[in-house]
Scaffold this motif. Structure first.
Motif, PDB file in Angstrom:
ATOM      1  N   GLY A  53       0.734  -1.160  -0.080  1.00 32.64           N
ATOM      2  CA  GLY A  53      -0.132   0.055  -0.089  1.00 32.64           C
ATOM      3  C   GLY A  53       0.810   1.241  -0.057  1.00 32.64           C
ATOM      4  O   GLY A  53       0.333   2.420  -0.023  1.00 32.64           O
ATOM      5  N   SER A  54       2.105   1.133  -0.262  1.00 31.90           N
ATOM      6  CA  SER A  54       3.081   2.044  -0.017  1.00 31.90           C
ATOM      7  C   SER A  54       3.042   3.064  -1.457  1.00 31.90           C
ATOM      8  O   SER A  54       3.551   4.188  -1.451  1.00 31.90           O
ATOM      9  CB  SER A  54       4.574   2.034   0.404  1.00 31.90           C
ATOM     10  OG  SER A  54       5.044   0.876  -0.500  1.00 31.90           O
ATOM     11  N   THR A  58       1.600   1.923  -7.841  1.00 32.49           N
ATOM     12  CA  THR A  58       1.319   3.209  -8.598  1.00 32.49           C
ATOM     13  C   THR A  58       2.357   3.940  -9.357  1.00 32.49           C
ATOM     14  O   THR A  58       2.285   4.320 -10.539  1.00 32.49           O
ATOM     15  CB  THR A  58       0.512   4.047  -7.695  1.00 32.49           C
ATOM     16  OG1 THR A  58      -0.581   3.272  -6.803  1.00 32.49           O
ATOM     17  CG2 THR A  58      -0.097   5.045  -8.108  1.00 32.49           C
TER      18      THR A  58
HETATM   19  N1  LIG Z   1      -7.606   2.098  -8.561  1.00 35.49           N
HETATM   20  C1  LIG Z   1      -7.418   2.530  -7.300  1.00 35.49           C
HETATM   21  N2  LIG Z   1      -8.480   3.330  -6.735  1.00 35.49           N
HETATM   22  C2  LIG Z   1      -8.159   3.552  -5.458  1.00 35.49           C
HETATM   23  N3  LIG Z   1      -7.207   3.147  -4.754  1.00 35.49           N
HETATM   24  C3  LIG Z   1      -6.329   2.613  -5.194  1.00 35.49           C
HETATM   25  C4  LIG Z   1      -6.278   2.156  -6.514  1.00 35.49           C
HETATM   26  N4  LIG Z   1      -5.086   1.745  -6.634  1.00 35.49           N
HETATM   27  C5  LIG Z   1      -4.490   1.575  -5.511  1.00 35.49           C
HETATM   28  N5  LIG Z   1      -5.389   2.218  -4.577  1.00 35.49           N
HETATM   29  C6  LIG Z   1      -4.761   2.279  -3.425  1.00 35.49           C
HETATM   30  O1  LIG Z   1      -3.323   3.031  -3.351  1.00 35.49           O
HETATM   31  C7  LIG Z   1      -2.530   2.803  -2.194  1.00 35.49           C
HETATM   32  C8  LIG Z   1      -1.272   2.206  -2.921  1.00 35.49           C
HETATM   33  O2  LIG Z   1      -1.555   1.261  -3.985  1.00 35.49           O
HETATM   34  P1  LIG Z   1      -0.342   0.539  -4.496  1.00 35.49           P
HETATM   35  O3  LIG Z   1      -1.078  -0.735  -5.457  1.00 35.49           O
HETATM   36  O4  LIG Z   1       0.410   1.323  -5.409  1.00 35.49           O
HETATM   37  O5  LIG Z   1       0.493  -0.156  -3.416  1.00 35.49           O
HETATM   38  P2  LIG Z   1       1.751  -1.085  -3.609  1.00 35.49           P
HETATM   39  O6  LIG Z   1       2.928  -0.286  -2.682  1.00 35.49           O
HETATM   40  O7  LIG Z   1       2.001  -1.671  -4.851  1.00 35.49           O
HETATM   41  O8  LIG Z   1       1.226  -2.304  -2.470  1.00 35.49           O
HETATM   42  P3  LIG Z   1       1.398  -3.752  -2.812  1.00 35.49           P
HETATM   43  O9  LIG Z   1       2.780  -4.206  -2.094  1.00 35.49           O
HETATM   44  O10 LIG Z   1       0.367  -4.440  -1.946  1.00 35.49           O
HETATM   45  O11 LIG Z   1       1.358  -4.181  -4.198  1.00 35.49           O
HETATM   46  C9  LIG Z   1      -2.940   1.484  -1.868  1.00 35.49           C
HETATM   47  O12 LIG Z   1      -3.618   2.049  -0.469  1.00 35.49           O
HETATM   48  C10 LIG Z   1      -4.224   1.196  -2.589  1.00 35.49           C
HETATM   49  O13 LIG Z   1      -5.501   0.688  -1.808  1.00 35.49           O
END
Ligand SMILES: Nc1ncnc2c1ncn2[C@@H]1O[C@H](COP(=O)(O)OP(=O)(O)OP(=O)(O)O)[C@@H](O)[C@H]1O
Ligand SMILES: [Mg+2]
Lengths: 258, 216
Positions: A53-54, A58
């Motif tokens: 979630g960091s 994204t």
């Molecule tokens: N399409 C979306 N709509 C709303 N919130 C989102 C969306 N995609 C991601 N998020 C939120 O944004 C935050 C970052 O998501 P991201 O997928 O970039 O994290 P991550 O670091 O890749 O995590 P992980 O290790 O679980 O893959 C999370 O809290 C997630 O719930």
């Protein structure tokens, strides 16, 4: 919140290929990317790690604009990312992406998966495209599977085909978003080996992964993210042996003790 | 005296009329419906608005009213000289396209987003992503409901008999007016004709479904 200033120990980029400046993004009220500054040099392998979630995925997805941003700038090889349309499509062809869930085209054979982009996007002759595809499939060790459909392959094989599909576009940089997280343990290595080889061949790579072994051996730099920020950047040995921020220490203690 | 053998030429003409009306309206509906579905998922807001308006308007208008609008409205707007057959094709095709659009769109929505993302990430444009990757996979889900829509379309062609088109419905009306035939027998033969057409359509779609099921 323990804010730690960003520490830059890695060598500054001589020949910047991917440059993010003050990139911000929200998902509703959630500030997923906060003033992200990141420069990736040609030939560099950057591993992005951080808690769930960091914002790692994204970040990865903004680099080829699968996610839009609200402010800041992103440029690839000196050209800013276009907003939409054909220009953006053209630029995306130069940025390979490998997904956690492979995303091979389910209705196309392995060979067609690797040929399609070359023919439709690069406008290559079909014969030539197929020859390139077969070479790449051999290189990632799935040459014998060329005429099968993705569903007939193991996860590790699918992911290697996905890497071949991205390579077929002759990309300037490759993005990997947790390429081994959906794989059974015995298949992780076959994919990591392909990625290691790619890194040795000089490909510029951004890799989101929890594979610390890969980070140690293949990365030039580790970027540690937490809560939408880049908290720490360092050479792998430095980062793993001597993390500076509390967040990184905390994170490493958790993952290394499992 | 047998209605069918006495009036075989008339039945044949009506049957062919219904088949032609169905086939051409189906073609129009499939082409328009797919195009409007593409509009509805496109990144261009104006196209999305147009698509939504098209579906909302046509899906919620009774077909008879649409026939009236086409047969009275278009000439009033200066589009004269179309014969009633083509006006009927237009009314039926546009009406059914709204439903086809929604069936195609549900098919599109059933394709995992990762497929389109992978296509975009290798540099495919929106159009290429849709035609090469998403639509071919959407067909599998969309084919069964579209089959039902085509059967409904075949039966809806009967409305055209009220607008000077020669098809099975008009055969039935003129034979009913001819005294001397048993109305139920006329009904029976007309029903048999429709059953032939609708069974042919469902057979065709069953075939398509099976073909798509093995092609993976
Ligand atoms: N399409 C979306 N709509 C709303 N919130 C989102 C969306 N995609 C991601 N998020 C939120 O944004 C935050 C970052 O998501 P991201 O997928 O970039 O994290 P991550 O670091 O890749 O995590 P992980 O290790 O679980 O893959 C999370 O809290 C997630 O719930
Ligand atoms: Mg992620």
């Amino acid at each position: 919140m323990s804010e730690v200033s960003v520490t830059k120990d890695a060598a500054p980029a001589a020949d910047a290929l991917v440059v993010l400046k003050k990139v911000n993004k929200h998902f509703g009220a959630l500030h997923v990317l906060q003033d992200i500054d990141l420069t990736i040099a040609r030939g560099e392998v950057v591993v992005v790690i951080g808690p769930s979630g960091s914002g790692k995925s994204t970040l990865c997805r903004t680099i080829n604009r699968l996610e839009t941003t609200e402010s800041g700038s992103i440029s690839i090889d000196g050209r800013p990312l276009p907003q939409e349309g054909r220009e953006l499509a053209r630029l995306r062809a130069d940025v390979g992406m490998v997904f956690q869930s492979f995303n091979l085209f389910a209705h196309k054979t392995v060979l067609e998966n690797v040929t399609l982009g070359q023919v439709k996007v690069r406008r290559k002759d079909r014969k030539e495209a197929e020859a390139t595809a077969r070479t790449l499939l051999d290189r990632v060790g799935v040459g014998a599977q060329a005429d099968k459909y993705p569903a007939q392959l193991s996860g590790g094989q699918q992911q290697r085909v996905a890497i071949a599909r991205a390579l077929a576009m002759d990309p300037k940089v490759m993005l990997f978003d947790e390429p081994t997280s959906a794989l059974d343990p015995e298949m992780i290595n076959e994919v990591l080996e392909v990625m290691q080889q790619l890194a040795r061949d000089g490909m510029t790579m951004v890799v989101v992964t929890h594979e610390m072994g890969f980070a140690r051996s293949a990365a030039n730099r580790v970027v540690f993210m937490a809560d939408g920020r880049i908290v720490e950047e360092a050479r792998p040995d430095q980062f793993f042996n001597n993390p500076r921020s509390d967040r990184a220490k905390d994170f490493l203690s958790k993952i290394l003790h499992h | 005296m047998d209605v069918l053998s006495d009036n075989f030429a008339m039945f044949r003409e009506g049957f062919i009329g219904t088949v032609e009306l169905t086939a051409l309206s189906a073609l129009l509906a499939l082409v328009l419906g797919t195009a409007v579905a593409a509009f509805r998922v496109s990144p261009v807001p104006a196209l999305r608005i147009f698509g939504t308006a098209w579906v909302t308007l046509l899906r919620n208008t009774p077909l008879v009213l649409l026939f009236l609008a086409v047969t009275l409205g278009l000439p009033a707007l200066g589009l004269k000289g179309w014969d009633s057959f083509w006006l009927a094709v237009m009314a039926l095709g546009c009406y059914t396209s709204a439903f086809v659009c929604e069936a195609v769109r549900s098919g599109i929505n059933a394709v995992p987003v990762g497929q389109a993302e992978a296509a975009r990430s290798i540099g495919m444009t929106f159009g290429q992503t849709l035609t090469q990757i998403v639509l071919p996979q959407a067909t599998r889900t969309a084919i069964p409901p579209i089959g039902s829509l085509m059967i409904a379309l075949a039966k809806n062609t009967a409305i055209a008999s009220g607008f000077n088109v020669t098809e099975l419905g008009s055969v039935q009306k003129s034979l009913n007016a001819d005294a001397g035939y048993n109305i139920y027998v006329i009904f029976l033969w007309i029903a048999v004709c429709y059953i032939i057409i609708t069974f042919a359509i469902s057979g065709l779609f069953r075939l398509l479904e099976n073909r798509l099921a093995v092609a993976r």
